[in-house]
Design an enzyme around this catalytic site. Structure first.
Site, mmCIF file in Angstrom:
data_model
loop_
_atom_site.group_PDB
_atom_site.id
_atom_site.type_symbol
_atom_site.label_atom_id
_atom_site.label_comp_id
_atom_site.label_asym_id
_atom_site.label_seq_id
_atom_site.Cartn_x
_atom_site.Cartn_y
_atom_site.Cartn_z
ATOM 1 N N LEU A 246 0.852 -1.184 0.000
ATOM 2 C CA LEU A 246 0.000 0.000 0.000
ATOM 3 C C LEU A 246 0.890 1.237 0.000
ATOM 4 O O LEU A 246 1.362 1.699 1.042
ATOM 5 C CB LEU A 246 -0.933 -0.001 1.202
ATOM 6 C CG LEU A 246 -1.903 -1.184 1.306
ATOM 7 C CD1 LEU A 246 -2.789 -1.045 2.533
ATOM 8 C CD2 LEU A 246 -2.755 -1.283 0.052
ATOM 9 N N ASP A 247 1.119 1.779 -1.180
ATOM 10 C CA ASP A 247 2.028 2.909 -1.341
ATOM 11 C C ASP A 247 1.436 4.173 -0.728
ATOM 12 O O ASP A 247 0.273 4.515 -0.965
ATOM 13 C CB ASP A 247 2.292 3.134 -2.840
ATOM 14 C CG ASP A 247 3.132 4.348 -3.112
ATOM 15 O OD1 ASP A 247 4.331 4.324 -2.791
ATOM 16 O OD2 ASP A 247 2.584 5.350 -3.631
#
Length: 590
Positions: A246-247
């Protein structure tokens, strides 16, 4: 007569569990209906039902000591007339093999900027890299980590183009803010203006852009945006993703008047994705990327219901400082204060990645003076500096842009002759501590600063994003005298040694050793207590005597150094560690 035992409470269905998360995110909506829409996305794949998940027996472990990630762009290695993803696969087969268990292919989608992090289309592989078949082929040899870049999309994404034309899907997918609104409390990782003026059929709108004006933030207050992203996840799983990263997830939810980072809704969105993945793809791992101070980063474990894994962001600047200064003071203090990861969770330990060395995670751990000394040293080694804006309108160092190999050219006193040994010491520390190690391809290859890349792109981060030509790389790797070959051979050797040690399991017991300041040491013990490893690292550029009595080794056991493969002297004897020498002292060699 004993009373009859009470029956176990019923397990809520997936629909009910999703609806509980959605009630927090969207209290004004019909959350049961939203939950049904989510489940329906997976129904065609027969991967989700409204029934509770069936327990698996026995439950396979999520990870082991043999796990290690390789971090790389899809085109970090290139060969003429071959799709780069196929060249990457060939490199992994020829020069990596079983030294790693998983590969993180950095964003491989069509993009407009930021080397992939401004995604134009989540459903396609950038044709300049290859295709989905190439991704799946690599997935036959390794577990794959995909980037879920969902805080923002490219300004060239069809959703934003639709926004500009007032059409759905997209017209309601982005944040619009009054340009006179007070945004001074918003935490920023960049110095660019937060709002981007954009013409639309209803007039000039100002849209929220946390990172750049080409990376336009999505509005997750609209549940349709969440549904779109969950459909993206469904596609990732179908194409072989085993780990989802999850950037920049901390910035997901916005609310004026707040910092707009780590909001309750952001954490709830992560919980929802965890609930969904545990049901529809058990064993798929969720990892959060939050380049923030340590106490903030730790919150993404939640109550064992958010990320399976969090990046250990403080490790890189602390290891760098320790090896530049020759003292374990700050690294040891941090290590002693770090909680063990919750059961079913772990840390991802890395020193280098496609980004720079983040300095926000060092806040509160290194003094301003210590940070300034590191910054000065990095500049003297050819590195660059990127800044972020502060609430008072000023700027602060956000990250150090430099190859981690070149960041260790010398000490705070200047360049010396110990770069290779110092660098290998840094990687050995990261391999040994609690968690799963992740090795950036340019660390594996001892790639120096790519100043030509910076000049070509105009971006500081290009200094650590070199693209190797495979023929030139093979020539270096096949030359036993080259720095690339020396580092690659020794680092992969240590990675394979680590993989065989139960005491290096991500969840194995860890205790920080109190030694002289020029040493950094810790003790690991396997779950069955059959193997202990005392990991000791000389952080200085001078030979240092070590008294084995200080380690409290059990005198009736026989002890070996795994790295050198040699027996240790008696416990009441001393030995001298060469500059940056590392020991893995064990009582059990598998």
């Amino acid at each position: 007569m004993q009373p009859a035992p009470l029956p176990d409470p019923p397990v809520p269905s997936l629909l009910d569990r999703l609806a509980k998360h959605l009630d927090i995110l969207y209290p004004q909506h019909d959350c049961q209906a939203l939950a049904s829409r989510i489940v329906d996305l997976f129904a065609a794949d027969q991967t989700a039902t409204t029934a509770p998940p069936t327990p698996r027996s026995p439950t396979p472990p999520l990870w082991s000591q043999s796990d290690c990630l390789l971090l790389t762009y899809g085109d970090s290695v290139r060969e003429q007339d071959q799709p780069p993803l196929q060249t990457l696969h060939a490199f992994c087969e020829d020069y990596v093999g079983d030294a790693v268990s998983a590969v993180h292919i950095l964003p491989f989608f069509p993009y407009s900027s930021d080397d992939g992090f401004a995604v134009e289309d989540y459903t396609q592989v950038d044709p300049q890299l290859g295709n989905w078949s190439d991704i799946q082929q690599l997935g036959q040899s390794y577990d794959l980590m995909f980037d879920l870049v969902i805080n923002h999309v490219s300004s060239q994404h069809r959703w934003f183009k639709n926004f500009q034309q007032g059409r759905e899907p997209g017209a309601t997918y982005f944040h619009t803010v009054n340009p006179n609104a007070d945004v001074s409390t918003v935490v920023r990782p960049r110095t660019s203006a937060l709002l981007r003026p954009t013409e639309t059929p209803t007039g000039l709108q100002h849209v929220w852009c946390t990172f750049s004006h080409d990376q336009v933030d999505l509005n997750f207050a609209n549940p349709d945006v969440l549904l779109e992203i969950i459909d993206v996840i469904r596609g990732y799983l179908a194409n072989g993703a085993k780990i989802l990263r999850l950037d920049a997830i901390g910035y997901l939810w916005k609310q004026l008047g707040t910092s707009c980072i780590h909001l309750r809704e952001t954490h709830e969105a992560v919980k929802l994705l965890r609930t969904l993945l545990d049901a529809v793809a058990p064993g798929t791992l969720l990892i959060t990327e939050t380049n923030v101070p340590n106490n903030e980063n730790l919150t993404y474990f939640g109550n064992r219901n958010e990320a399976h894994i969090i990046y250990n962001f403080s490790l890189a600047p602390l290891i760098l400082h320790a090896l530049l200064s020759g003292t374990a003071t700050y690294l040891q203090r941090w290590m002693r204060s770090m909680p063990p990861a919750p059961v079913g969770c772990t840390y991802l330990n890395f020193t280098a990645s496609h980004d720079g060395i983040g300095m926000r995670p060092a806040e509160g751990l290194l003094s301003d003076e210590e940070q300034s000394q590191v910054v000065s040293a990095v500049k003297s080694f050819g590195g660059l500096i990127s800044s972020r804006g502060t609430a008072d309108g000023g700027e602060r160092v956000y990250e150090l842009n430099i190859s981690f190999f070149d960041a260790l050219k010398g000490t705070l006193a200047g360049v010396d002759a110990h770069q290779v040994e110092r660098f290998l010491c840094s990687q050995t520390i990261a391999l040994g501590i609690e968690g799963i190690p992740a090795i950036y391809i340019h660390s594996l290859l001892a790639t120096p600063n790519d100043l030509a890349g910076v000049k070509e792109t105009g971006r500081n981060r290009s200094i650590n994003r070199h693209r190797w030509q495979y023929d030139a790389l093979k020539s270096q790797l096949d030359d036993p005298q080259s720095t690339t070959s020396i580092v690659h051979a020794e680092l992969t050797r240590r990675m394979r040694i680590r993989a065989a040690q139960p005491a290096f399991h991500p969840a194995a017991t860890q205790f920080t050793l109190i030694l002289d300041n020029h040493f950094f040491g810790f003790w690991r013990q396997s779950a069955d207590r059959q193997q202990s490893i005392f990991a000791v690292h000389n952080l200085s550029n001078q030979p240092q005597p070590l008294s084995l009595e200080d380690l409290n080794l059990i005198s009736t056991d026989r002890w070996w150094d795994l790295i050198e493969g040699t027996p240790m002297p008696g416990m009441y004897e001393s030995l001298t560690l060469a500059p940056y020498q590392c020991l893995w002292i064990t009582n059990s060699r598998p």
